[in-house]
Scaffold this motif. Structure first.
Motif, PDB file in Angstrom:
ATOM      1  N   SER A  81      48.758  44.214  36.629  1.00  0.00           N
ATOM      2  CA  SER A  81      50.163  43.807  36.558  1.00  0.00           C
ATOM      3  C   SER A  81      50.610  43.075  37.814  1.00  0.00           C
ATOM      4  O   SER A  81      51.307  42.057  37.728  1.00  0.00           O
ATOM      5  CB  SER A  81      51.054  45.036  36.334  1.00  0.00           C
ATOM      6  OG  SER A  81      50.810  45.597  35.064  1.00  0.00           O
ATOM      7  N   GLN A  82      50.199  43.561  38.973  1.00  0.00           N
ATOM      8  CA  GLN A  82      50.696  42.984  40.215  1.00  0.00           C
ATOM      9  C   GLN A  82      50.041  41.664  40.570  1.00  0.00           C
ATOM     10  O   GLN A  82      50.704  40.755  41.088  1.00  0.00           O
ATOM     11  CB  GLN A  82      50.507  43.981  41.363  1.00  0.00           C
ATOM     12  CG  GLN A  82      51.380  45.227  41.241  1.00  0.00           C
ATOM     13  CD  GLN A  82      51.234  46.161  42.434  1.00  0.00           C
ATOM     14  OE1 GLN A  82      50.389  45.957  43.300  1.00  0.00           O
ATOM     15  NE2 GLN A  82      52.065  47.201  42.467  1.00  0.00           N
ATOM     16  N   GLN A  83      48.740  41.525  40.298  1.00  0.00           N
ATOM     17  CA  GLN A  83      48.017  40.326  40.713  1.00  0.00           C
ATOM     18  C   GLN A  83      47.708  39.373  39.564  1.00  0.00           C
ATOM     19  O   GLN A  83      47.730  38.159  39.749  1.00  0.00           O
ATOM     20  CB  GLN A  83      46.708  40.727  41.404  1.00  0.00           C
ATOM     21  CG  GLN A  83      46.898  41.634  42.614  1.00  0.00           C
ATOM     22  CD  GLN A  83      47.742  40.991  43.702  1.00  0.00           C
ATOM     23  OE1 GLN A  83      47.629  39.798  43.969  1.00  0.00           O
ATOM     24  NE2 GLN A  83      48.602  41.776  44.348  1.00  0.00           N
ATOM     25  N   HIS A  85      49.452  39.394  36.719  1.00  0.00           N
ATOM     26  CA  HIS A  85      50.723  39.189  36.005  1.00  0.00           C
ATOM     27  C   HIS A  85      50.608  39.545  34.523  1.00  0.00           C
ATOM     28  O   HIS A  85      51.208  38.894  33.663  1.00  0.00           O
ATOM     29  CB  HIS A  85      51.226  37.754  36.182  1.00  0.00           C
ATOM     30  CG  HIS A  85      51.533  37.413  37.614  1.00  0.00           C
ATOM     31  ND1 HIS A  85      52.751  37.655  38.203  1.00  0.00           N
ATOM     32  CD2 HIS A  85      50.746  36.868  38.579  1.00  0.00           C
ATOM     33  CE1 HIS A  85      52.711  37.272  39.474  1.00  0.00           C
ATOM     34  NE2 HIS A  85      51.510  36.792  39.728  1.00  0.00           N
ATOM     35  N   ASP A  88      53.477  45.025  32.452  1.00  0.00           N
ATOM     36  CA  ASP A  88      53.646  46.250  33.243  1.00  0.00           C
ATOM     37  C   ASP A  88      54.355  47.272  32.363  1.00  0.00           C
ATOM     38  O   ASP A  88      55.579  47.336  32.315  1.00  0.00           O
ATOM     39  CB  ASP A  88      54.460  45.951  34.505  1.00  0.00           C
ATOM     40  CG  ASP A  88      54.504  47.138  35.457  1.00  0.00           C
ATOM     41  OD1 ASP A  88      53.826  48.151  35.170  1.00  0.00           O
ATOM     42  OD2 ASP A  88      55.223  47.064  36.470  1.00  0.00           O
ATOM     43  N   ARG A 195      49.799  40.108  26.520  1.00  0.00           N
ATOM     44  CA  ARG A 195      50.511  39.036  27.236  1.00  0.00           C
ATOM     45  C   ARG A 195      50.800  37.864  26.325  1.00  0.00           C
ATOM     46  O   ARG A 195      51.893  37.285  26.349  1.00  0.00           O
ATOM     47  CB  ARG A 195      49.663  38.573  28.439  1.00  0.00           C
ATOM     48  CG  ARG A 195      50.296  37.466  29.285  1.00  0.00           C
ATOM     49  CD  ARG A 195      51.592  37.938  29.902  1.00  0.00           C
ATOM     50  NE  ARG A 195      52.230  36.911  30.721  1.00  0.00           N
ATOM     51  CZ  ARG A 195      52.923  35.875  30.252  1.00  0.00           C
ATOM     52  NH1 ARG A 195      53.060  35.735  28.942  1.00  0.00           N
ATOM     53  NH2 ARG A 195      53.475  35.012  31.070  1.00  0.00           N
ATOM     54  N   TRP A 330      48.715  32.155  38.004  1.00  0.00           N
ATOM     55  CA  TRP A 330      48.709  32.867  36.726  1.00  0.00           C
ATOM     56  C   TRP A 330      49.979  32.611  35.926  1.00  0.00           C
ATOM     57  O   TRP A 330      49.926  32.415  34.703  1.00  0.00           O
ATOM     58  CB  TRP A 330      48.530  34.364  36.953  1.00  0.00           C
ATOM     59  CG  TRP A 330      47.135  34.779  37.278  1.00  0.00           C
ATOM     60  CD1 TRP A 330      46.652  35.185  38.488  1.00  0.00           C
ATOM     61  CD2 TRP A 330      46.009  34.805  36.378  1.00  0.00           C
ATOM     62  NE1 TRP A 330      45.295  35.471  38.402  1.00  0.00           N
ATOM     63  CE2 TRP A 330      44.888  35.256  37.118  1.00  0.00           C
ATOM     64  CE3 TRP A 330      45.843  34.501  35.028  1.00  0.00           C
ATOM     65  CZ2 TRP A 330      43.623  35.402  36.546  1.00  0.00           C
ATOM     66  CZ3 TRP A 330      44.587  34.654  34.457  1.00  0.00           C
ATOM     67  CH2 TRP A 330      43.498  35.097  35.206  1.00  0.00           C
ATOM     68  N   THR A 331      51.121  32.587  36.572  1.00  0.00           N
ATOM     69  CA  THR A 331      52.376  32.388  35.838  1.00  0.00           C
ATOM     70  C   THR A 331      52.393  31.028  35.155  1.00  0.00           C
ATOM     71  O   THR A 331      52.759  30.905  33.978  1.00  0.00           O
ATOM     72  CB  THR A 331      53.570  32.520  36.798  1.00  0.00           C
ATOM     73  OG1 THR A 331      53.545  33.815  37.412  1.00  0.00           O
ATOM     74  CG2 THR A 331      54.881  32.360  36.039  1.00  0.00           C
TER      75      THR A 331
END
Length: 358
Positions: A81-83, A85, A88, A195, A330-331
């Motif tokens: 989730s943090q890296q 994306h 979460d 996702r 990633w975004t």
């Protein structure tokens, strides 16, 4: 059974309202009631088996190895989730012991002279190129029926699957048969389905999730200060996949020819023998005799056994090229993937082909 928890209790209440309605929707299709019944029963049993991972980790009565593995899994889950994306939520922060090696067994089927899978359509997931069974015996029964109809059939066990965010998916005991890194890659892969997912395009969805899994694993190793994964093993995996994909291409060209059934069978068999021969030459001349794929290559061969390669790997190079175009952001990558997914099917495939060729 689910251990007491406010969030899980709330979800159970939702399920009591939602699940019967979903089941009725499923049963409205033309597929047999018994098939959808086993799907509903199997999914419900899986949901009821969940318990919070942290409770398992904190319980000294549980298997120490399991607790240690789950600690590592949660580090990978946070990284996802943090890296990367990825979503979460509570998925893969729960654990379910199902007491069998696979959560489902997928049955793949194709006509004798075609690589087009027999698709099965569902209200939530859309059309997919396989049919899943929570019982291995039921999967074998379905495979036998398909063979009686002249189909090429293959059965594959599945360690995990995604409900696409409809439920909080657990880490399943079937996922624990691999090392810590493989467990992390499974989490990355399944969260990628949450996702983004395109109904009725298995090749797109699985190739996208496979790319996220592979690139995510590379970054996961780098974050922990580990050297890149065994480069030789990865190179051999890619070479083997390409060998199978090349065979698929030749078979597709063969099946388009105006040949008699007997001629087609002979040339089909010859293509499978060529695959085995090419593999053995590559193994002995380039791989120093590495036999990791011998069991697969020596098993009885048919069209259906080749399906997962086209489904899971076909567009991985395209997504790799797209990720590079987005400079590893990633975004931006996910936004570009969503644009691709919104295209009509033919345009989407053409765009992926152009990316792969770039």
């Amino acid at each position: 059974m689910i251990r007491p928890s406010l969030s899980l209790g709330l979800l159970d209440r939702v399920l009591r309202v939602l699940f019967p309605g979903v089941l009725l929707l499923l049963l409205s299709g033309c597929t047999s009631v018994s098939y959808y019944s086993q799907l509903a029963s199997g999914q419900l049993q899986l949901l009821r088996a969940r318990e919070p991972v942290q409770e398992v980790i904190s319980d000294p009565r549980r298997d120490p190895n399991l607790r240690a593995r789950l600690v590592q899994s949660q580090a990978a889950r946070t990284f996802a989730s943090q890296q990367l994306h990825l979503p979460d939520n509570k998925s893969y922060r729960l654990y379910a012991d199902i007491g069998r090696p696979f959560v489902v067994w997928n049955v793949f089927a194709t006509p004798e002279f075609s690589l087009s899978p027999q698709n099965h359509c569902f209200p939530i997931a859309g059309c997919v190129a396989y049919r899943g069974y929570y019982s291995q015996g039921a999967a074998r029964g379905e495979a036998a029926l398909q063979r009686l109809q002249g189909m090429d059939v293959s059965i594959g066990g599945v360690e995990a699957y995604s409900t696409l965010g409809w439920f909080n998916d657990p880490i399943i005991s079937s996922m624990m048969n691999w090392g810590d890194e493989r467990l992390a890659t499974l989490i990355f892969h399944e969260l990628a389905h949450q996702r983004f997912y395109v109904k009725d395009d298995t090749e797109f969805n699985e190739s996208f999730a496979t790319f996220v899994e592979q690139e995510g694993t590379r970054q996961w190793r780098a974050t922990r200060g580990l050297a890149p994964d065994n480069t030789a093993a990865i190179q051999r995996r890619d070479q083997f996949i390409q060998l199978v994909l090349n065979t698929r291409t030749r078979l597709e060209q063969l099946y388009a020819l105006p040949l008699s059934a007997d001629q087609m069978r002979q040339r089909k068999a010859a293509e499978f023998e060529r695959l085995r021969s090419d593999y053995r030459k590559m193994r002995d001349d380039q791989w120093a005799g590495d036999k990791r794929y011998d069991a697969w290559i020596n098993a009885p061969m048919n069209n259906a056994r080749l399906l997962p390669f086209g489904l899971y790997d076909q567009w991985v190079p395209a997504f790799a090229a797209l990720y590079k175009q987005m400079n590893g952001d990633w975004t931006k990558f996910y936004a570009a993937v969503e644009k691709l997914g919104a295209l009509p099917a033919d345009e989407r495939k053409a765009a992926l082909k152009a990316l792969a060729e770039s």
